[in-house]
Design a protein around this motif. Sequence first.
Motif, short mmCIF file in Angstrom:
data_model
loop_
_atom_site.label_atom_id
_atom_site.label_comp_id
_atom_site.label_asym_id
_atom_site.label_seq_id
_atom_site.Cartn_x
_atom_site.Cartn_y
_atom_site.Cartn_z
N MET A 171 0.85 -1.19 0.00
CA MET A 171 0.00 0.00 0.00
C MET A 171 0.89 1.24 0.00
SD MET A 171 -3.13 0.83 0.01
CE MET A 171 -4.23 2.13 0.37
N PRO A 172 0.62 2.18 -0.86
CA PRO A 172 1.41 3.43 -0.88
C PRO A 172 1.27 4.19 0.44
CG PRO A 172 0.16 3.18 -2.89
CD PRO A 172 -0.33 2.12 -1.95
N GLU A 173 2.33 4.91 0.77
CA GLU A 173 2.38 5.66 2.03
C GLU A 173 2.65 7.12 1.75
OE1 GLU A 173 5.53 5.93 5.72
OE2 GLU A 173 5.18 3.97 4.81
N LEU A 174 1.86 7.99 2.39
CA LEU A 174 2.07 9.43 2.29
C LEU A 174 3.18 9.81 3.26
CD1 LEU A 174 0.89 11.92 0.80
CD2 LEU A 174 -0.51 12.31 2.84
N GLN A 175 4.27 10.37 2.75
CA GLN A 175 5.42 10.73 3.57
C GLN A 175 5.72 12.22 3.42
OE1 GLN A 175 8.71 8.27 2.31
NE2 GLN A 175 7.68 6.38 2.87
N ARG A 176 6.15 12.82 4.51
CA ARG A 176 6.60 14.21 4.47
C ARG A 176 7.88 14.26 3.63
NH1 ARG A 176 5.31 18.92 7.20
NH2 ARG A 176 7.03 20.23 7.86
N LEU A 177 7.99 15.25 2.77
CA LEU A 177 9.13 15.37 1.87
C LEU A 177 10.43 15.46 2.66
CD1 LEU A 177 9.93 15.67 -1.14
CD2 LEU A 177 9.85 18.14 -0.78
N ARG A 178 11.43 14.69 2.20
CA ARG A 178 12.75 14.68 2.81
C ARG A 178 13.81 14.85 1.72
NH1 ARG A 178 10.75 9.45 4.63
NH2 ARG A 178 12.35 8.60 3.22
N ALA A 179 15.02 15.12 2.14
CA ALA A 179 16.13 15.29 1.19
C ALA A 179 16.37 14.02 0.38
CB ALA A 179 17.41 15.69 1.93
N ASP A 180 16.24 12.85 1.00
CA ASP A 180 16.51 11.61 0.29
C ASP A 180 15.43 11.22 -0.72
OD1 ASP A 180 14.78 10.98 2.47
OD2 ASP A 180 15.47 8.90 2.48
N HIS A 181 14.34 11.96 -0.78
CA HIS A 181 13.32 11.74 -1.80
C HIS A 181 13.74 12.32 -3.16
CE1 HIS A 181 10.15 11.41 1.55
NE2 HIS A 181 10.20 10.23 0.96
N ALA A 182 14.77 13.15 -3.18
CA ALA A 182 15.11 13.90 -4.40
C ALA A 182 15.26 13.03 -5.65
CB ALA A 182 16.36 14.76 -4.17
N PRO A 183 16.04 11.96 -5.65
CA PRO A 183 16.19 11.18 -6.89
C PRO A 183 14.86 10.61 -7.41
CG PRO A 183 17.91 10.58 -5.33
CD PRO A 183 16.92 11.45 -4.59
N ALA A 184 14.07 10.05 -6.49
CA ALA A 184 12.78 9.47 -6.91
C ALA A 184 11.81 10.57 -7.35
CB ALA A 184 12.18 8.66 -5.76
N LEU A 185 11.87 11.73 -6.71
CA LEU A 185 10.99 12.83 -7.08
C LEU A 185 11.34 13.38 -8.47
CD1 LEU A 185 8.64 14.63 -6.29
CD2 LEU A 185 10.27 16.10 -5.09
N LEU A 186 12.62 13.51 -8.75
CA LEU A 186 13.04 13.95 -10.07
C LEU A 186 12.60 12.94 -11.13
CD1 LEU A 186 14.48 15.87 -11.98
CD2 LEU A 186 16.63 14.72 -11.38
N ALA A 187 12.77 11.65 -10.86
CA ALA A 187 12.33 10.62 -11.81
C ALA A 187 10.82 10.71 -12.05
CB ALA A 187 12.72 9.24 -11.29
N PHE A 188 10.05 10.91 -10.98
CA PHE A 188 8.59 11.07 -11.07
C PHE A 188 8.24 12.24 -11.99
CE2 PHE A 188 5.17 13.71 -9.19
CZ PHE A 188 4.07 12.87 -9.33
#
Length: 168
Positions: free
Chosen positions: A1-18
């Motif tokens: 199940m997908p999880e809503l997470q508060r944005l963090r620095a380590d999300h950057a690579p996946a966020l850019l890919a998205f």
Amino acid sequence: MPELQRLRADHAPALLAFEQENRAFFAASVPDRGDDYFAHFAARHAALLAEQAAGTCHFHVLVDTGPNGDGAILGRFNLFDVADGSAELGFRMAERATHRGLATAAVRRLCTLAATEYGLTTLRAAAALDNTASRTVLTRAGFVPTGQELLLGDRPGLGYVRSTAGEA
């Protein structure tokens, strides 16, 4: 199940890919971010984290974390222009994650967080008139049209509002 997470620095690579993978899909319903956004993504991400630390915005990502999840970001759900107990809501979903109720569930979860974690009492949003999916998510999550017509880029849109009173 997908999880809503508060944005963090380590999300950057996946966020850019998205953002890169869904750029054309997003451009069909919301104004394009432009090439500069991608060229300076790292600086923009750092700036968002600074705004979040200052309390003027609350950024979230919907992450595919289940047993078969790959850690990919499926959506962004943001509260911005936080002031006087209210904020603007903005969101976007990956094309591969649409039509599954995930956006509605994430917006509902964010409304609860807005009340319980961030002390917000009113949320505002907007959607282009031709963006049926976003308008549907907003109404299913309890937002009501304000009757305020506006322009989103060059597209006619409509304003929405939702109280978070009673959220638990």
